[in-house]
Design a protein around this motif. Structure first.
Motif, PDB file in Angstrom:
ATOM      1  N   GLY A 113      10.850  19.950 -11.533  1.00  8.18           N
ATOM      2  CA  GLY A 113       9.486  19.815 -11.036  1.00  8.18           C
ATOM      3  C   GLY A 113       8.745  21.139 -11.052  1.00  8.18           C
ATOM      4  O   GLY A 113       7.574  21.211 -11.441  1.00  8.18           O
ATOM      5  N   THR A 114       9.426  22.206 -10.649  1.00  4.44           N
ATOM      6  CA  THR A 114       8.793  23.520 -10.639  1.00  4.44           C
ATOM      7  C   THR A 114       8.365  23.921 -12.046  1.00  4.44           C
ATOM      8  O   THR A 114       7.284  24.466 -12.248  1.00  4.44           O
ATOM      9  CB  THR A 114       9.758  24.569 -10.056  1.00  4.44           C
ATOM     10  N   LEU A 115       9.222  23.603 -13.029  1.00 12.27           N
ATOM     11  CA  LEU A 115       8.863  23.932 -14.419  1.00 12.27           C
ATOM     12  C   LEU A 115       7.617  23.162 -14.838  1.00 12.27           C
ATOM     13  O   LEU A 115       6.723  23.717 -15.476  1.00 12.27           O
ATOM     14  CB  LEU A 115      10.035  23.611 -15.357  1.00 12.27           C
ATOM     15  N   VAL A 116       7.567  21.871 -14.470  1.00 12.26           N
ATOM     16  CA  VAL A 116       6.378  21.073 -14.793  1.00 12.26           C
ATOM     17  C   VAL A 116       5.153  21.691 -14.117  1.00 12.26           C
ATOM     18  O   VAL A 116       4.087  21.834 -14.724  1.00 12.26           O
ATOM     19  CB  VAL A 116       6.560  19.601 -14.340  1.00 12.26           C
ATOM     20  N   SER A 126       0.844  -1.197   0.000  1.00 12.74           N
ATOM     21  CA  SER A 126       0.000   0.000   0.000  1.00 12.74           C
ATOM     22  C   SER A 126       0.885   1.255   0.000  1.00 12.74           C
ATOM     23  O   SER A 126       0.549   2.269  -0.582  1.00 12.74           O
ATOM     24  CB  SER A 126      -0.938   0.012   1.200  1.00 12.74           C
ATOM     25  N   MET A 127       2.049   1.148   0.646  1.00 14.45           N
ATOM     26  CA  MET A 127       2.944   2.292   0.648  1.00 14.45           C
ATOM     27  C   MET A 127       3.472   2.548  -0.758  1.00 14.45           C
ATOM     28  O   MET A 127       3.546   3.678  -1.210  1.00 14.45           O
ATOM     29  CB  MET A 127       4.097   2.030   1.613  1.00 14.45           C
ATOM     30  N   ARG A 128       3.804   1.427  -1.441  1.00  9.60           N
ATOM     31  CA  ARG A 128       4.329   1.580  -2.789  1.00  9.60           C
ATOM     32  C   ARG A 128       3.278   2.216  -3.695  1.00  9.60           C
ATOM     33  O   ARG A 128       3.581   3.063  -4.520  1.00  9.60           O
ATOM     34  CB  ARG A 128       4.768   0.213  -3.330  1.00  9.60           C
ATOM     35  N   LEU A 129       2.020   1.789  -3.493  1.00 12.07           N
ATOM     36  CA  LEU A 129       0.937   2.339  -4.292  1.00 12.07           C
ATOM     37  C   LEU A 129       0.855   3.856  -4.062  1.00 12.07           C
ATOM     38  O   LEU A 129       0.757   4.645  -4.999  1.00 12.07           O
ATOM     39  CB  LEU A 129      -0.390   1.679  -3.913  1.00 12.07           C
ATOM     40  N   TRP A 130       0.978   4.233  -2.786  1.00 11.88           N
ATOM     41  CA  TRP A 130       0.905   5.652  -2.467  1.00 11.88           C
ATOM     42  C   TRP A 130       2.036   6.433  -3.082  1.00 11.88           C
ATOM     43  O   TRP A 130       1.855   7.522  -3.602  1.00 11.88           O
ATOM     44  CB  TRP A 130       0.910   5.852  -0.948  1.00 11.88           C
ATOM     45  N   MET A 131       3.235   5.827  -2.981  1.00  5.96           N
ATOM     46  CA  MET A 131       4.391   6.512  -3.564  1.00  5.96           C
ATOM     47  C   MET A 131       4.155   6.702  -5.054  1.00  5.96           C
ATOM     48  O   MET A 131       4.478   7.751  -5.618  1.00  5.96           O
ATOM     49  CB  MET A 131       5.667   5.703  -3.354  1.00  5.96           C
ATOM     50  N   PHE A 132       3.581   5.663  -5.672  1.00 12.35           N
ATOM     51  CA  PHE A 132       3.337   5.740  -7.110  1.00 12.35           C
ATOM     52  C   PHE A 132       2.358   6.866  -7.417  1.00 12.35           C
ATOM     53  O   PHE A 132       2.610   7.707  -8.275  1.00 12.35           O
ATOM     54  CB  PHE A 132       2.796   4.394  -7.616  1.00 12.35           C
ATOM     55  N   VAL A 133       1.232   6.861  -6.671  1.00 12.00           N
ATOM     56  CA  VAL A 133       0.210   7.874  -6.913  1.00 12.00           C
ATOM     57  C   VAL A 133       0.779   9.275  -6.687  1.00 12.00           C
ATOM     58  O   VAL A 133       0.599  10.183  -7.491  1.00 12.00           O
ATOM     59  CB  VAL A 133      -1.014   7.656  -5.996  1.00 12.00           C
ATOM     60  N   SER A 134       1.521   9.418  -5.563  1.00 16.30           N
ATOM     61  CA  SER A 134       1.985  10.760  -5.254  1.00 16.30           C
ATOM     62  C   SER A 134       3.091  11.203  -6.205  1.00 16.30           C
ATOM     63  O   SER A 134       3.229  12.361  -6.526  1.00 16.30           O
ATOM     64  CB  SER A 134       2.456  10.846  -3.802  1.00 16.30           C
ATOM     65  N   ARG A 135       3.865  10.219  -6.688  1.00 17.60           N
ATOM     66  CA  ARG A 135       4.966  10.601  -7.572  1.00 17.60           C
ATOM     67  C   ARG A 135       4.478  10.911  -8.984  1.00 17.60           C
ATOM     68  O   ARG A 135       4.920  11.853  -9.613  1.00 17.60           O
ATOM     69  CB  ARG A 135       6.001   9.481  -7.620  1.00 17.60           C
ATOM     70  N   TYR A 136       3.556  10.061  -9.464  1.00 21.60           N
ATOM     71  CA  TYR A 136       3.148  10.258 -10.864  1.00 21.60           C
ATOM     72  C   TYR A 136       1.765  10.882 -10.994  1.00 21.60           C
ATOM     73  O   TYR A 136       1.292  11.118 -12.093  1.00 21.60           O
ATOM     74  CB  TYR A 136       3.227   8.933 -11.617  1.00 21.60           C
ATOM     75  N   GLY A 137       1.110  11.150  -9.834  1.00 19.68           N
ATOM     76  CA  GLY A 137      -0.230  11.735  -9.856  1.00 19.68           C
ATOM     77  C   GLY A 137      -0.267  13.048 -10.600  1.00 19.68           C
ATOM     78  O   GLY A 137      -1.116  13.260 -11.475  1.00 19.68           O
ATOM     79  N   THR A 138       0.698  13.925 -10.290  1.00 18.95           N
ATOM     80  CA  THR A 138       0.711  15.242 -10.918  1.00 18.95           C
ATOM     81  C   THR A 138       0.888  15.119 -12.425  1.00 18.95           C
ATOM     82  O   THR A 138       0.150  15.723 -13.207  1.00 18.95           O
ATOM     83  CB  THR A 138       1.856  16.093 -10.346  1.00 18.95           C
ATOM     84  N   LEU A 139       1.867  14.296 -12.816  1.00 18.38           N
ATOM     85  CA  LEU A 139       2.132  14.134 -14.250  1.00 18.38           C
ATOM     86  C   LEU A 139       0.926  13.537 -14.956  1.00 18.38           C
ATOM     87  O   LEU A 139       0.527  13.977 -16.034  1.00 18.38           O
ATOM     88  CB  LEU A 139       3.357  13.235 -14.454  1.00 18.38           C
ATOM     89  N   ALA A 140       0.311  12.517 -14.296  1.00 16.10           N
ATOM     90  CA  ALA A 140      -0.845  11.857 -14.907  1.00 16.10           C
ATOM     91  C   ALA A 140      -1.984  12.847 -15.057  1.00 16.10           C
ATOM     92  O   ALA A 140      -2.624  12.917 -16.120  1.00 16.10           O
ATOM     93  CB  ALA A 140      -1.280  10.664 -14.052  1.00 16.10           C
ATOM     94  N   ALA A 141      -2.217  13.648 -14.001  1.00 15.09           N
ATOM     95  CA  ALA A 141      -3.306  14.629 -14.059  1.00 15.09           C
ATOM     96  C   ALA A 141      -3.048  15.632 -15.189  1.00 15.09           C
ATOM     97  O   ALA A 141      -3.960  16.005 -15.931  1.00 15.09           O
ATOM     98  CB  ALA A 141      -3.427  15.360 -12.729  1.00 15.09           C
ATOM     99  N   PHE A 142      -1.794  16.042 -15.313  1.00 11.94           N
ATOM    100  CA  PHE A 142      -1.392  16.967 -16.362  1.00 11.94           C
ATOM    101  C   PHE A 142      -1.707  16.380 -17.736  1.00 11.94           C
ATOM    102  O   PHE A 142      -2.344  17.015 -18.591  1.00 11.94           O
ATOM    103  CB  PHE A 142       0.105  17.243 -16.210  1.00 11.94           C
ATOM    104  N   LEU A 143      -1.304  15.136 -17.914  1.00 11.41           N
ATOM    105  CA  LEU A 143      -1.484  14.460 -19.199  1.00 11.41           C
ATOM    106  C   LEU A 143      -2.970  14.309 -19.530  1.00 11.41           C
ATOM    107  O   LEU A 143      -3.419  14.633 -20.632  1.00 11.41           O
ATOM    108  CB  LEU A 143      -0.823  13.077 -19.123  1.00 11.41           C
ATOM    109  N   VAL A 144      -3.735  13.809 -18.532  1.00  9.89           N
ATOM    110  CA  VAL A 144      -5.171  13.608 -18.744  1.00  9.89           C
ATOM    111  C   VAL A 144      -5.832  14.930 -19.114  1.00  9.89           C
ATOM    112  O   VAL A 144      -6.615  15.008 -20.067  1.00  9.89           O
ATOM    113  CB  VAL A 144      -5.832  13.016 -17.469  1.00  9.89           C
ATOM    114  N   MET A 145      -5.440  15.988 -18.359  1.00 10.32           N
ATOM    115  CA  MET A 145      -6.046  17.286 -18.613  1.00 10.32           C
ATOM    116  C   MET A 145      -5.732  17.763 -20.031  1.00 10.32           C
ATOM    117  O   MET A 145      -6.613  18.249 -20.739  1.00 10.32           O
ATOM    118  CB  MET A 145      -5.526  18.293 -17.601  1.00 10.32           C
TER     119      MET A 145
END
Lengths: 333, 325
Positions: free
Chosen positions: A285-288, A18-37
């Motif tokens: 990250g700031t640029l992203v 579950s920790m790994r899942l969280w790390m995944f979500v928190s690490r790639y969540g922003t990028l994924a949201a950006f892409l989806v948007m």
């Protein structure tokens, strides 16, 4: 340890998963949201995915991105600068006011940057010298400088030039290098410089050390106050350059214009934190983050979202990002 | 972020001198205003100050509860949430809701914002000032959504009386402030809830080991601050007979300044309710005085920003002395 029972093993395994899942979500969540948007926008917003619009977004985010670079360094050192928008104002206003006095472009721009740096020194004195909490010190400076801007511009009147902007400034604010706006190139160069300062030079390591543990940094011989002071001065001077670009873009000195960038700047740095493995502020990250925010605003404008809804949506987005960044930190810690 | 200003009862000479300095500052301020303006010391203007300060005082009570519970971290959303609550009450009234419903809704809006702050800080672990800054931004957005970004005019007899009217020759809002003050005074200074709140801010670890539900108390502090913002929002709407966009936002600096004045005034390093009242009166008097001696409005924030830095620097120096003592 061999004393572990299989049940405990299983539990630990589950926790790790579950920790790994969280790390995944928190690490790639922003990028994924950006892409989806971006994908959604390219379908629903006419004109979103054109070369012209993408260059527009890049032009729009360059001021935010430049201010975000300085903020990245400040926040990496465990501080925050709520007066960063006013540093941009000082840069722009000083530069345009001196141009109006007949100064040349070079000296006027340098004076604007010096004005920003002076503001940074004031912040540094209050924070590193006297020991005031950064957000309070910079909040005080923020309101003082805003007030001075109003006084200086007789209640907030923009400063206009009675002649054309000097050529170099027009090139800086509205010019193109090939198809690419000049300010985007300035952003890229500064980003590279900050990347080197932060990720490749001793100063950057010291900033990180101070941000992670002041006391430990002090005991290891880092002159904490000097490092902290440097981050604030650099951030203000960089923001002043952003202010000069902003002034060159609109061919005038607009008082109180920089304040609007404050929350976006903080949001961009926090978004950036979520995509680094250590959950720390970082240049890329700031640029992203800046690109993400710029795309959100651009998309909302293309979709005709009214301005007061935009405030709300950006506020909600900031909260979401803060929560995500914080989750990432607690899960890793 | 910062080390808590020690909730212990260490006696200090530094605290005493800071107290005297603040009181002296207030006295000097009043004398200067009285000399420069014949209007300042008239009963009409003093009542005016009372009326103007009522809203700030109520906001400041909420701020102080947060300062106590978090060990000196400010709630940056009080002004924003006040505006939001004001937007709720004026929008509902303009659409024909009863006074009672509108007031309850405004209080609920304030409370909900406070609860959000509390959850963000305790459950998600955000720094209080960042969480509340974001909430503030969102509350301002919601206010603009409700009022469509324009001024709304509406006068409600009950709320107008509360904010601008007189009862027995005294501004009604003073009774409101006194009522809220008494509740805070009793709860903070004379009940176990108050003692535990100070304990939570003073040393969360120790409080936790002593069996205090630290997160619950912190959350409650933000909720109380939200509720205070709700009350202040109703008063604001009454004073303006409606709402202009972001009318509450300019109180942001006042609330912070008053809150930190109260911190400097305390002998124990954590602010109290008397300090909150004094802080609000000081800032209210300053605002009024600068206006009656005709200082241009754009210098007012210069003075206030400078004062924030002075007050907080005094606080930081106090704390440093305390640590080395």
């Amino acid at each position: 340890m061999d004393a572990k029972t299989p049940v405990a093993d299983q539990l630990i395994g589950k926790q790790q998963r579950s920790m790994r899942l969280w790390m995944f979500v928190s690490r790639y969540g922003t990028l994924a949201a950006f892409l989806v948007m971006a994908i959604v926008l390219s379908f629903v917003a006419p004109g979103f995915l054109t070369m012209f619009n993408i260059l527009t977004i890049l032009r729009q985010i360059s001021v935010l991105g430049i201010m975000g670079l300085g903020m990245t360094l400040v926040m990496a050192g465990g501080g925050i600068d709520l007066s960063i928008g006013e540093a941009a104002d000082v840069g722009g206003l000083v530069c345009v006011a001196l141009l109006a006095q007949g100064w040349g472009a070079g000296p006027a721009v340098l004076a604007g940057l010096a004005g920003g740096a002076a503001m940074g020194m004031l912040n540094a004195t209050l924070i590193a010298g006297i020991g005031i909490a950064p957000f309070l010190a910079t909040l005080g400076v923020h309101s003082m400088v805003r007030s001075l801007e109003m006084a200086f511009t007789r209640g907030g009147l923009p400063i206009y030039l009675n002649r054309a902007m000097p050529r170099p400034l027009i090139f800086l604010g509205r010019g193109l290098v090939g198809p690419i706006p000049t300010q985007v190139i300035v952003l890229a160069v500064l980003a590279l410089a900050y990347y080197v300062i932060y990720h490749r030079v001793t100063l950057g390591r010291y900033v990180t050390a101070v941000g992670l543990n002041r006391e430990a940094a002090r005991l290891s011989g880092v002159s904490v106050n000097k490092v902290t002071a440097t981050t604030y001065v650099l951030a203000s001077a960089t923001a002043a350059l952003a202010g000069v670009i902003l002034a060159a873009r609109v061919s005038s000195g607009q008082p109180l214009a920089g304040g609007a960038y404050l929350l976006d700047t903080i949001a961009a740095v926090f978004m950036g934190r979520t995509i680094s493995a250590e959950g720390r502020p970082n240049v890329l990250g700031t640029l992203v983050g800046a690109a993400f925010l710029g795309t959100v605003v651009n998309g909302m404008t293309l979709l005709n979202v009214v301005f007061y809804m935009q405030t709300f949506i950006k506020g909600a987005l900031l909260l979401g990002v803060l929560a995500l960044a914080s989750f990432a930190r607690t899960k890793r810690g | 972020m910062r080390k808590m200003p020690g909730g212990t009862s260490s006696k200090l000479s530094g605290a005493k001198s800071a107290q005297l300095l603040t009181l002296g500052l207030f006295a000097v301020m009043c004398v200067v205003f009285a000399f420069l303006s014949p209007v300042f010391l008239t009963s009409g203007n003093l009542l005016n100050i009372a009326r103007q300060t009522a809203m700030l005082a109520i906001m400041c009570f909420g701020m102080v509860v947060v300062l106590i519970a978090t060990g000196g971290e400010a709630d940056m959303s009080i002004a924003g949430v006040t505006g939001f609550a004001s937007g709720v009450v004026v929008t509902l009234l303009a659409r024909g809701a009863s006074t009672f419903v509108a007031i309850v809704a405004a209080l609920a809006a304030g409370t909900a914002s406070g609860l959000l702050n509390g959850m963000l800080v305790t459950k998600i672990g955000l720094l209080p000032f960042l969480a509340t800054l974001a909430t503030s931004n969102m509350a301002q957005g919601l206010e603009q959504v409700l009022t469509k970004g324009t001024a709304v005019a509406f006068s409600d007899p009950f709320i107008a009386h509360l904010a601008n009217g007189d009862t027995l020759g005294i501004p009604t809002s003073l009774f409101l402030v006194l009522g809220v003050f008494l509740v805070f005074y009793v709860v903070l200074d004379h009940t176990g809830i108050g003692r535990r709140l100070y304990a939570v801010g003073g040393n969360p670890q120790v409080a936790r080991m002593a069996g205090v539900d630290v997160d619950m108390y912190k959350t409650m502090a933000f909720v109380v601050a939200g509720l205070c913002s709700g009350i202040a929002g109703i008063v604001l709407m009454g004073r303006l007979s409606g709402l202009t966009p972001l009318a509450a936002t300019h109180m942001h600096l006042d609330v912070l300044l008053a809150g930190y004045v109260s911190t400097v005034l305390s002998t124990v390093g954590a602010p109290g309710i008397f300090g909150a009242l004094f802080g609000a009166v000081l800032v209210g008097t300053l605002t009024n005085g600068l206006a009656v001696i005709r200082v241009p409005t754009f210098y007012v924030n210069l003075v206030k920003g400078l004062l924030i830095i002075v007050v907080v620097a005094a606080n930081a120096i106090q704390r440093r002395r305390r640590r080395s003592a």
